[in-house]
Design an enzyme around this catalytic site. Structure first.
Site, PDB file in Angstrom:
ATOM      1  CG  PHE A 141      -1.837   1.255   1.167  1.00 45.18           C
ATOM      2  CD1 PHE A 141      -3.009   1.231   0.428  1.00 45.18           C
ATOM      3  CD2 PHE A 141      -1.488   2.436   1.814  1.00 45.18           C
ATOM      4  CE1 PHE A 141      -3.827   2.356   0.348  1.00 45.18           C
ATOM      5  CE2 PHE A 141      -2.307   3.556   1.747  1.00 45.18           C
ATOM      6  CZ  PHE A 141      -3.470   3.516   1.009  1.00 45.18           C
ATOM      7  CG  ASP A 226       5.802   4.052   1.587  1.00 38.00           C
ATOM      8  OD1 ASP A 226       5.817   4.827   2.568  1.00 38.00           O
ATOM      9  OD2 ASP A 226       4.803   3.900   0.864  1.00 38.00           O
ATOM     10  CE  LYS A 255       0.007   7.287   6.411  1.00 36.63           C
ATOM     11  NZ  LYS A 255      -1.223   7.957   5.944  1.00 36.63           N
TER      12      LYS A 255
END
Length: 399
Positions: A141, A226, A255
């Site tokens: 993802f 990531d 984030k």
């Protein structure tokens, strides 16, 4: 004034149905606690998918945001601002990076990395134009853009959105032999999450990423990690790559870089990779804006000054042990690293959704993923007593 059913009905009537949130309407957050419009308090065990590692409305980050918002918020990158260089310096020093490219969302950082390594492949490695390949992992993802879902293996993410962007090769996550076999002269990068978060907090076998690093180095392939969810303390290290003592060529953070106040992401890379980008070839109106930079600088200071990386390692181990001590025939596995944890239910125990709804009734907000998995990732400022409080309620719901 609208009550909870009224606000939910308003969302349903006017909003696209691309989310299925729990039916709680939140109005306030502080530290690890959230409050709904009826005054009920909840322990946040999702942290906005790691975006609020520092806790909700951290006063130091808030103060920096307010101070900067009163002076200068946006110029675009057509001009320079007095926060950008300082942001570069502090982030690069903390992560031992050579170059920084700021963006806004995590998906934008992923897209930026894909563009950069393709260009590097053509201009530096010598891959024939239009032939660059990037190896990715099944169950990945990396966002929701068209480019990213082109290499997703999730049918919900891909269904109905084609035609897709070519140039990606999918291999099983955690299988270094399969990855090695997929490398060709046209391979420019391997892109992976150190821990697959959305897939259910899936950890690879020990030594996997050390082997991936060796494969990439031997074949002149860039390694992109990531770390948008796993980075900035979530797994008990500043970056999850540190668990195997490796250094990626490109690291993506986001984030928690915005401290829960503002969308901020960044591509951290070697000069070799980001050096291929020239003026006009990539950019973002909001990327690197002074408000984002001031917020991110404060967010990083909080992580360091409050020892949140160390807290994540210590309290994550404590939480994991507590979860594993719960006796329940419904639980198939408990796994995780740092404060990135998951409880996997047996297939015959029913889906996880009713469990997270029951947890809401006990004052815990968590989220299910992939049917049988409950993710538990509280803000890194959580206290041991709050973990004990959560464990008591988790045991009751999972009995």
């Amino acid at each position: 004034m609208l009550d909870t059913p009224g606000l939910i009905a308003l969302e349903s009537r006017l909003g696209a149905a691309n989310y299925r949130p729990l039916d709680v309407v939140l109005t306030e957050g502080k530290g690890v606690w959230l409050t709904d419009i009826e005054g009920n308090r909840y322990l946040d065990c999702l942290s906005a998918y790691s975006a609020v590692n520092q806790g909700h409305c951290h006063p130091k980050i808030l103060a920096s945001m307010v101070e900067q918002a009163q002076k200068l918020t946006l110029t675009s990158r057509a001009f320079r601002n007095d926060q950008l260089g300082r942001f570069y310096e502090e982030l690069a020093a903390l992560t031992n990076s050579q170059k920084v490219l700021p963006m806004n969302s995590g998906a934008e950082a992923v897209e930026t990395a894909v563009k950069a390594v393709r260009k590097w492949g053509y201009e530096v490695k010598g891959v024939p134009e239009g032939q660059a390949e990037i190896i990715v992992c099944a169950g990945n993802f990396h966002g929701r853009t068209l480019g990213v879902v082109s290499f997703s293996t999730d049918p919900d993410a891909r269904g109905g959105f084609g035609p897709f962007v070519p140039g990606f090769v999918v291999v099983p996550f955690g299988d270094a032999d399969a990855l090695a076999a997929a490398v060709t002269p046209n391979t420019v990068a391997v892109l992976a999450e150190p821990i697959q978060g959305e897939a259910g907090v899936i950890l690879p076998p020990a030594g996997y990423f050390a082997r991936v690093r060796e494969i990439c180095t031997a074949n002149r392939v860039t390694l992109i990690l990531d770390e948008i969810q796993t980075g900035l303390g979530r797994t008990g290290k500043l970056l999850a790559e540190e668990h195997e003592g490796i250094v990626a060529d490109v690291t993506l953070v986001g984030k928690a870089l915005g401290g829960g106040f503002y969308p901020v992401s960044a591509v951290l890379a070697t000069s070799d990779v980001l050096g291929v980008l020239q003026p006009g070839q990539h950019g973002s109106t909001f990327g690197g804006n002074p408000l984002a930079c001031a917020v991110a600088r404060a967010a990083l200071r909080v992580i360091v000054e409050e020892g949140l990386v160390e807290r994540s390692a210590e309290l994550g181990a404590y939480f994991l042990d507590g979860l594993r001590a719960i006796r329940s025939n419904r639980v198939a596995e408990v796994r995780g690293r740092g404060l990135m944890l998951a409880v996997e239910l047996h297939a015959d125990a029913g889906p996880a959704r009713p469990v997270v709804e029951a947890l809401r009734g006990e004052g815990i907000l968590a989220k299910e993923t992939h049917g049988q998995t409950i993710r538990l990732s509280p803000p890194l400022v959580i206290e041991r007593a709050e973990i004990d409080w959560a464990l008591e309620r988790l045991a009751r719901v999972l009995h």
